[in-house]
Design an enzyme around this catalytic site. Structure first.
Site, PDB file in Angstrom:
ATOM      1  N   SER A   1      18.585  73.634 -18.470  1.00 32.58           N
ATOM      2  CA  SER A   1      18.337  72.193 -18.577  1.00 32.58           C
ATOM      3  C   SER A   1      17.453  71.535 -17.441  1.00 32.58           C
ATOM      4  O   SER A   1      16.329  71.764 -17.607  1.00 32.58           O
ATOM      5  CB  SER A   1      19.618  71.517 -18.946  1.00 32.58           C
TER       6      SER A   1
ATOM      7  N   HIS B   1      21.683  67.550 -24.819  1.00 33.98           N
ATOM      8  CA  HIS B   1      21.014  68.431 -25.851  1.00 33.98           C
ATOM      9  C   HIS B   1      21.620  68.499 -27.143  1.00 33.98           C
ATOM     10  O   HIS B   1      21.340  69.453 -27.810  1.00 33.98           O
ATOM     11  CB  HIS B   1      21.248  69.906 -25.219  1.00 33.98           C
TER      12      HIS B   1
END
Length: 329
Positions: free
Chosen positions: A94, A206
């Site tokens: 990420s 996400h």
């Protein structure tokens, strides 16, 4: 020695991170000095509550990670190991994917990376807040095989937001969604005897909740002057070479699209570790705060050798480990 480099993500932060790298490695000190006094204050003296705020977490973790990476390069040079290792590729979890982009030259300057992740943190934080200014979402880690977790997600979603978002290892999947949907998921998980725990994060990263942030982030990324990387990066959104589908026209536009999608899309980390092994990596080195990625790698490809670099001590241990492996060859 064929090495894969992985970079830590949000959630790995802790008070005091990076201080001994700053004190012991000139390359790390240069990164922190470039980042400025506010970043140094947050990293070295900030408390856990401050550090977990998204707009603080992202620039601080990125800074510590890049400082650790630069210190690693400095140590390789000093110890005469530079020519003995082959970095076959980079990946970052990420937020850590921005460190991968920087290490591979797609983000030209660390300062540019800091500016991007600072804005990213602000945008993701704002996207997760409701009209009352309070976080709308939550995340939970489920310890079970992926199909079992996703079955529970389908059962618990209802008319809310709920998705599997981090496919971390064969036995761990993270789900994200609005607060009510996460509460339902926790109940369903209990019924199905899935061990699950809520994570101490501010919102549902996400997931579709991040769509507003992704749209804004794309504009920021287009303006950042991203370039084609000079090494392989395994993309979060596919676990394959990030440039696999590049048509050769506008690398900046192409990367802006991928990295904006990343904010609202799942992270395929289990597949990423498999692909490092598939492509010849013998060693994975995790760089940045904590050892989370090393633990996930152990569960995914147990025979890969693992090191981590988060402070001066772990950097020394990694260098000594590489020396020992060199001696065995």
């Amino acid at each position: 020695m064929k090495i894969g480099i992985t970079f830590a993500g949000q959630g790995a932060q802790y008070p005091g991170m990076g201080k001994d790298l700053y004190d012991n490695y000139e390359a790390a000190k240069n990164v922190f000095d470039m980042a400025g006094d506010q970043i140094k204050e947050w990293c070295f003296d900030g408390d856990a509550e401050t550090l977990k705020q998204t707009h603080v977490t992202q620039p601080t973790v990125y800074t510590v990670t890049m400082a650790a990476y630069e210190a690693f390069l400095e140590a390789l040079e000093k110890e005469g190991l530079k020519d003995d290792i082959e970095i076959i590729g980079y990946a970052g979890f990420s937020l850590g994917e921005y460190a991968a982009l920087t290490a591979a030259g797609a983000i030209g300057e660390i300062k540019t990376g800091m500016e991007i992740v600072t804005k990213r943190g602000q945008m993701m934080n704002e996207a997760g807040l409701g009209p009352d200014g309070q976080p709308m979402g939550k995340m939970a880690a489920a310890m079970a095989k992926r199909p079992q977790v996703l079955e529970a997600v389908e059962e618990a979603r209802g008319d809310g937001i709920l998705e599997g978002v981090n496919f971390n290892s064969p036995s761990q999947t993270v789900v994200a969604g609005d607060k009510d949907a996460i509460a339902r998921f926790m109940d369903v998980a209990k019924e199905k005897k899935i061990r699950a725990k809520e994570l101490p994060v501010g919102t549902a990263f996400h997931s579709p909740m991040m769509i507003p942030a992704a749209d804004k982030l794309k504009t920021v990324l287009k303006e950042a002057g991203l370039k084609a990387p000079n090494a392989k990066i395994y993309a979060n959104v596919t676990a394959e070479d990030m440039m696999k589908d590049f048509d050769g026209k506008d690398a900046g536009e192409y990367l802006a699209d991928i990295m904006s999608r990343q904010a609202k899309s799942p992270v395929y980390w289990e597949e990423t570790v498999h692909h490092f092994k598939r492509d010849g990596a013998e060693i994975l080195i995790e760089i940045g705060p904590g050892k989370t990625l090393s633990g996930l790698a152990k569960k995914t490809e147990a025979d890969l050798k693992r090191f981590n670099i988060e402070n001066a001590e772990s950097l020394k241990e990694t260098i000594e480990g590489l020396k020992a492996l060199k001696a065995e060859q």
